[in-house]
Design an enzyme around this catalytic site. Structure first.
Site, PDB file in Angstrom:
ATOM      1  CG  HIS A 175      -2.038   0.965   1.188  1.00  0.00           C
ATOM      2  ND1 HIS A 175      -2.195   1.965   2.127  1.00  0.00           N
ATOM      3  CD2 HIS A 175      -3.065   1.114   0.322  1.00  0.00           C
ATOM      4  CE1 HIS A 175      -3.265   2.671   1.849  1.00  0.00           C
ATOM      5  NE2 HIS A 175      -3.819   2.190   0.758  1.00  0.00           N
ATOM      6  CE  LYS A 220      -1.254   4.925  -1.549  1.00  0.00           C
ATOM      7  NZ  LYS A 220      -1.869   4.266  -0.389  1.00  0.00           N
ATOM      8  CG  ASP A 235      19.158  11.451  -9.281  1.00  0.00           C
ATOM      9  OD1 ASP A 235      19.082  10.411  -9.964  1.00  0.00           O
ATOM     10  OD2 ASP A 235      19.130  12.590  -9.771  1.00  0.00           O
ATOM     11  CG  HIS A 240      -7.069   8.690  -0.275  1.00  0.00           C
ATOM     12  ND1 HIS A 240      -5.758   8.450  -0.649  1.00  0.00           N
ATOM     13  CD2 HIS A 240      -7.668   7.473  -0.254  1.00  0.00           C
ATOM     14  CE1 HIS A 240      -5.574   7.152  -0.845  1.00  0.00           C
ATOM     15  NE2 HIS A 240      -6.710   6.539  -0.619  1.00  0.00           N
ATOM     16  CE  LYS A 266      -4.083   6.883   2.736  1.00  0.00           C
ATOM     17  NZ  LYS A 266      -5.476   6.593   2.817  1.00  0.00           N
ATOM     18  CG  ASP A 317       1.171  17.060  22.923  1.00  0.00           C
ATOM     19  OD1 ASP A 317      -0.048  17.235  23.091  1.00  0.00           O
ATOM     20  OD2 ASP A 317       1.836  16.235  23.577  1.00  0.00           O
TER      21      ASP A 317
END
Length: 461
Positions: free
Chosen positions: A194, A196, A201, A379, A381, A386
């Site tokens: 899952h 991404k 380089d 979408h 996450k 704090d």
């Protein structure tokens, strides 16, 4: 380090991954009864209990120097074994699909040595074609391109799309193929990649929640704009662009996955160039895999939540909490922490959506404040705690992310970046509606039935 030396790191990196499996910590495997025996995760590699967090704070206070909230979270983070905390990084927050793609394509076009790309979804649509042509152009210019794509995430992508990339010289790994006859490293249908992750380089990296797909073509930052009826709601997501020493840790994660999936030998390139400070951010790169005895991302999040002193602000697309996460959020409210969650009001996953809503009543009664964003398909996450502990990545707050998926997150410590995260949270909050206990308890019986049905499947979602 020479290119040959870098490639010789492969066995060592795999050895490190195997050593992690020898941890004395128990495997995090909740069962469907929701009454698993207590999991003792207060070991040297586990999330810190409230008692250990309190002991660290007391030790800091005993030093005689003023103790700030940053000191606490730094000490907590240092107490969790795994990938190192690294200083000298630059971290740019990207909050929109078009802006994220622009930054990624600019980095690809500027590549001179190699490009490593790992993506759950790589569609063959207009956006996917833009990326494919950019990668092919760099491959033909002598830049080695290595690609990992998840088999389930790319089920709808024509094989001709990947064939064109391969014929141009791009090396490709299909993660855990749906067809077991083509699997090279064993077969486990439920385990998915899952992540991404884009590394250019060995110096620039991108990670977060943004897949390569035209669903991100519409901007989610033009607040109040009307959605295109053909495109539906614009997708709201968050990504990071990173430079500095932490890129090397992300490179290791890519190479380990490539080797575990038995991809073709990586051609010699400068995968680990000398690192130089690029900024002032303190960052930890955290990868998790279902092959590990526990999710280090989960361990790190639970530790940070238990140590929160004033705020826990979470934004997440797929929220289906396990018993320990649920209890940790409720305990934080009980000790006076402001706990808020921004969640989607609509989704591309019906079962996950209603399974998560099944917990609203319990959370609202405990004092957790819940909001749903309505003008975009959320979408994201992310978390900011704090104002000094932040994380962005591919990990959802559900059982699948913590038990069945390969995920990658970055934890960033510091108030400067934390304030950017707080501003992003407040912007989402401004476009959301608060769910109150009174209104939630008036929901229709049909909705309640959907929640009960979806909750039966939460372990597998």
């Amino acid at each position: 380090m020479s290119s040959t030396g870098c490639l010789r790191l492969l066995p060592a990196l795999l050895c490190l991954a195997q050593l992690a499996a020898c941890s004395v910590l128990p495997t995090l495997v909740p069962d469907m009864a929701h009454n698993p025996p207590p999991v003792a995760l207060d070991g040297s590699n586990g999330p810190l209990s409230a008692a250990r967090s309190k002991a660290i704070l007391e030790r800091l206070q005993a030093s005689g120097a003023p103790t700030h909230i940053f000191d606490l979270h730094l000490a907590i983070e240092e107490s969790i074994s795994g990938s190192p905390l690294l200083t000298g990084n630059r971290v740019d927050l990207l909050q929109d699909g078009p802006n994220t793609y622009q930054a990624m394509l600019a980095a690809i076009d500027a590549a001179r040595d190699h490009i490593n790309l790992e993506s759950y979804i790589f569609d063959g649509d207009e956006v996917g074609q833009r990326f494919a042509q950019a990668l092919i152009a760099r491959q033909r210019a002598g830049v080695q391109v290595n690609l990992i794509h998840d088999s389930v995430g790319t089920l709808g992508t024509p094989q001709a799309f990947f064939k064109e990339l391969s014929e141009a010289g791009v090396q490709i790994v299909e993660f855990n193929p749906v067809n077991p006859l083509t699997a090279k490293a064993g077969w486990e249908m439920n385990q998915r990649d899952h992540r991404k992750l884009l590394i250019v380089d060995g110096r620039i990296a991108f990670l977060g929640g943004v897949n390569i797909s035209s669903v991100y073509s519409g901007s989610s930052l033009r607040l109040g704009s009307q959605a295109d009826p053909e495109q539906g709601l614009p997708w709201r997501d968050t990504h990071l662009r990173l430079e500095g020493p932490v890129v090397g840790e992300l490179q290791k994660l890519f190479i380990i996955t490539w080797a575990k999936q038995r991809g073709p030998p990586l051609l010699a390139r400068h995968y680990f160039p000398p690192t130089e400070p690029r900024g002032k951010e303190v960052v930890r790169a955290i990868g998790s895999s279902p092959d590990d005895p526990y999710s280090l991302i989960y361990v790190t999040l639970i530790s940070a939540l238990r140590s929160a002193q004033s705020e826990i602000w979470l934004t997440n697309a797929y929220f289906v909490p396990d018993p320990q996460l649920l209890a940790t959020l409720k305990e934080a409210v009980a000790r006076g922490v402001d706990v808020r969650l921004v969640l989607p009001s609509s989704t591309d996953s019906w079962l996950v959506f209603h399974a998560g809503r099944a917990y609203y009543d319990e959370l609202l009664q405990a004092g957790v404040r819940l909001y749903e964003r309505h003008d975009a398909l959320l979408h994201v996450k992310t978390a900011v705690i704090d104002g000094v502990w932040s994380t962005v990545g591919s990990t959802n707050l559900d059982w699948r992310s913590f038990l069945h998926n390969q995920e990658v997150n970055a934890v960033v410590l510091g108030s400067d970046f934390g304030e950017k995260m707080r501003a992003a949270f407040r912007a989402d909050l401004a476009q959301s509606r608060e769910i109150t206990l009174a209104t939630w308890q008036e929901r229709a019986y049909q909705v309640r039935a959907q929640e009960l049905f979806a909750r039966l499947w939460e372990y597998w979602l």
